[in-house]
Structure formats: C-alpha cells, structure tokens
Design a protein around this motif. Structure first.
Motif, short mmCIF file in Angstrom:
data_model
loop_
_atom_site.label_atom_id
_atom_site.label_comp_id
_atom_site.label_asym_id
_atom_site.label_seq_id
_atom_site.Cartn_x
_atom_site.Cartn_y
_atom_site.Cartn_z
N LYS A 1 -52.67 -36.69 42.40
CA LYS A 1 -52.59 -36.77 43.44
C LYS A 1 -51.33 -37.80 44.45
CE LYS A 1 -55.99 -36.79 47.66
NZ LYS A 1 -57.62 -37.12 47.73
N LEU A 2 -50.45 -37.23 44.98
CA LEU A 2 -49.90 -38.52 45.44
C LEU A 2 -49.29 -38.44 46.76
CD1 LEU A 2 -46.52 -36.97 43.05
CD2 LEU A 2 -48.39 -38.53 42.17
N LEU A 3 -48.89 -40.19 46.90
CA LEU A 3 -49.06 -40.35 48.29
C LEU A 3 -47.57 -40.43 48.99
CD1 LEU A 3 -49.53 -40.81 51.15
CD2 LEU A 3 -50.28 -43.50 50.38
N ASP A 4 -47.03 -39.60 49.72
CA ASP A 4 -45.29 -40.46 50.97
C ASP A 4 -46.00 -41.28 51.73
OD1 ASP A 4 -42.82 -40.79 51.01
OD2 ASP A 4 -42.56 -38.93 51.79
N LEU A 5 -45.78 -43.22 51.36
CA LEU A 5 -45.75 -43.93 52.37
C LEU A 5 -44.71 -43.84 52.94
CD1 LEU A 5 -47.87 -45.99 52.26
CD2 LEU A 5 -46.51 -47.62 51.66
N GLY B 1 -49.61 -41.58 42.25
CA GLY B 1 -48.54 -42.23 42.22
C GLY B 1 -48.71 -42.57 43.68
N VAL B 2 -47.66 -43.20 44.13
CA VAL B 2 -47.49 -43.76 45.34
C VAL B 2 -45.97 -44.57 45.52
CG1 VAL B 2 -47.00 -45.76 47.50
CG2 VAL B 2 -49.25 -45.19 46.05
N ASN C 1 -49.63 -30.92 45.23
CA ASN C 1 -49.66 -31.33 46.76
C ASN C 1 -48.90 -32.80 46.76
OD1 ASN C 1 -50.14 -28.80 47.39
ND2 ASN C 1 -52.28 -28.56 46.60
N MET C 2 -48.66 -33.48 47.60
CA MET C 2 -48.29 -34.45 47.90
C MET C 2 -48.80 -34.83 49.65
SD MET C 2 -44.73 -36.22 47.96
CE MET C 2 -44.98 -37.89 46.84
N GLN C 3 -49.57 -36.25 49.98
CA GLN C 3 -50.68 -36.65 50.92
C GLN C 3 -48.76 -37.15 51.84
OE1 GLN C 3 -54.04 -37.57 51.28
NE2 GLN C 3 -54.85 -36.49 50.05
N GLY C 4 -49.15 -37.44 53.23
CA GLY C 4 -47.81 -37.77 53.13
C GLY C 4 -48.39 -39.33 54.58
N ILE D 1 -51.23 -50.82 48.20
CA ILE D 1 -50.63 -49.50 47.64
C ILE D 1 -51.73 -50.07 46.06
CG2 ILE D 1 -49.17 -49.19 46.10
CD1 ILE D 1 -47.13 -49.81 48.41
N ASN D 2 -51.86 -51.39 45.74
CA ASN D 2 -52.58 -51.85 44.10
C ASN D 2 -53.98 -51.16 44.60
OD1 ASN D 2 -54.95 -53.48 43.14
ND2 ASN D 2 -52.94 -53.52 42.06
N ARG D 3 -54.79 -51.05 46.02
CA ARG D 3 -55.89 -50.85 45.92
C ARG D 3 -56.66 -48.83 45.82
NH1 ARG D 3 -59.45 -48.23 49.96
NH2 ARG D 3 -57.34 -48.65 51.42
N ILE D 4 -55.52 -47.87 46.61
CA ILE D 4 -55.70 -46.54 46.56
C ILE D 4 -54.56 -45.86 44.97
CG2 ILE D 4 -55.30 -47.07 49.08
CD1 ILE D 4 -52.59 -46.17 49.11
#
Length: 243
Positions: A42-46, A104-105, A64-67, A124-127
């Motif tokens: 699970k990835l995030l585009d911050l 990954g972020v 699948n990447m969240q944004g 970022i550390n938290r999530i």
C-alpha cells in the motif's frame, strides 16, 4: 500552506508538465526499482497534485497507490485521471490514515511546501509500517544563508523553502529513519530552467507571472540564484516508531 497557489497557475502547469516537478517520472521510476514494492503493498503519494504518479505506478507496476493533496482543484483533476484510486483532500501534517498503514510514502517536490516539516515527518512515521520506505525528491539549498528571506514570500512554491540537507537528514534520523539512498540530480533543475527561459524569456518574468505580479520577480529570482538550488533523490527506511 498559505499564499498564492503556484501549482494551480495554468502557465506554471504548462511549463512544468503533468507531474509539476523537475525530472518528471524519472526519479519515481528509480525509487520504485530501488524499493522493489510488490503488488500487495500500500503506497501513498503525499502531495499528489494532478495524480500523474498514481496513474504511472498503477499502469506500469500494477500497484494501487492512494493520493493526498491540499489543493481541491488538483485533487479534482487527480480523481478524474484515477477514477478507481482513493485521493484525499488533506494537509500532510494531519492525515486521516491509520497507524502503520503504508509500506511506502512518496513525497516528490512536496516536503518543501509543508508549513511544518517536523510535524509532517512525524505524521509520515505514524502512518508508515516499520521497514517501510519514504521517498523524497525535492529541491535543496547549496547556500543556506538566504533561506529565511526566501520563506517570507507570499507564494506557494518549493523554491521558497529549499531544504537544508543537514537539517533534513538529522530530522529524519531523529524520527526513526535511516538513509538508504541519496543521489544528486541537479540536471533536472537545469533542464527545467532551460524550459522556463525558452517559454518566458527569463526566470524573473516567470516568477512575476506565476506570482500573478504580486511578488517582485527579479528580487525573488536573485535570492533563488544566490541560494544555488539543487535537486536530490533520497530514500529513507523506517526503523522505529516515533512517539
């Protein structure tokens, strides 16, 4: 973030391309290869902007990447481009996500836009899961003397808050991250400058028009020039939670 929304300016978008950052997707591809994420990660585009990275990751890596982005206008475009992806309107220092949610972020030319860098790194550390990767590609200052003066300008652009690399590195290490990769990519900045000058005639005209003539483009460009902006790719791995 406050001030004029640099990345919502159509002339800026046209010059910087769909990713709205130097180098486009080149550093993204480099990071994906280094981190070797799997389809189930699970990835995030911050600071996802128009969502171009989300689509690239889905199309080429089948992940699948969240944004997340604070701009309603950019999120609207990102959702249109990525109809089956979850894209949230939120700041980077107070997100709606669960603890240890992401493997990954990605923060590509976005950490320099954050009003409070420490709070954002804490979030970022938290999530992020332990052993997860934080991917940072961003601008940095080779000469840090003018950083305070640059930060006073009322315009939202990464160029008003280029990183002090010593400060960023110490902050990451103090928040439970270890640096796995650090590469210099000044060539991305040089190419962007060439593109801007070709389109606008000069950097100061670009800043004046992007700032909707509400800032002194010449003075801002002089400060940016003195600061000696570079571009880097950094990948940090989370070793421990930060409380």
């Amino acid at each position: 973030m406050t001030g004029l929304k640099f990345y919502e300016n159509k002339e800026v978008q046209k010059t910087m391309g769909e990713t709205l950052r130097p180098g486009g997707l080149e550093s993204t591809a480099r990071a994906l290869e280094f981190c070797n994420f799997g389809a189930g990660d699970k990835l995030l585009d911050l600071g996802c902007g128009k969502g171009r990275t989300i689509k690239y990751v889905k199309d080429n890596y089948h992940i699948n990447m969240q944004g997340l982005d604070i701009s309603e206008e950019l999120v609207r475009e990102a959702r249109e481009l990525n109809k089956n992806s979850l894209i949230t309107i939120s700041s980077g220092d107070h997100t709606p996500f669960e603890n240890d949610e992401f493997q990954g972020v990605f923060a590509e030319c976005t950490l320099s836009l954050m009003d409070n860098l420490e709070n954002t790194i804490n979030e970022i550390n938290r999530i992020m899961k332990t052993r997860g990767y934080l991917v940072i590609s961003d601008v940095y200052a080779k000469n840090t003397q003018y950083l305070n003066e640059l930060s006073t300008y009322n315009i939202d652009t990464c160029l008003k808050r280029p990183h002090n690399m010593e400060v960023l590195t110490k902050l990451l290490k103090s928040r439970g991250f270890i640096i796995m990769l650090h590469e210099n990519h000044d060539e991305y900045i040089m190419q962007l400058i060439a593109d801007i000058i070709f389109t606008f005639g000069s950097m100061e005209d670009f800043f004046s028009r992007a700032g909707e003539n509400c800032i002194d483009g010449k003075k801002f460009q002089d400060l940016v020039k003195k600061t000696k902006i570079g571009y880097f790719l950094m990948i940090a791995q989370k070793e421990a939670d930060f409380a």
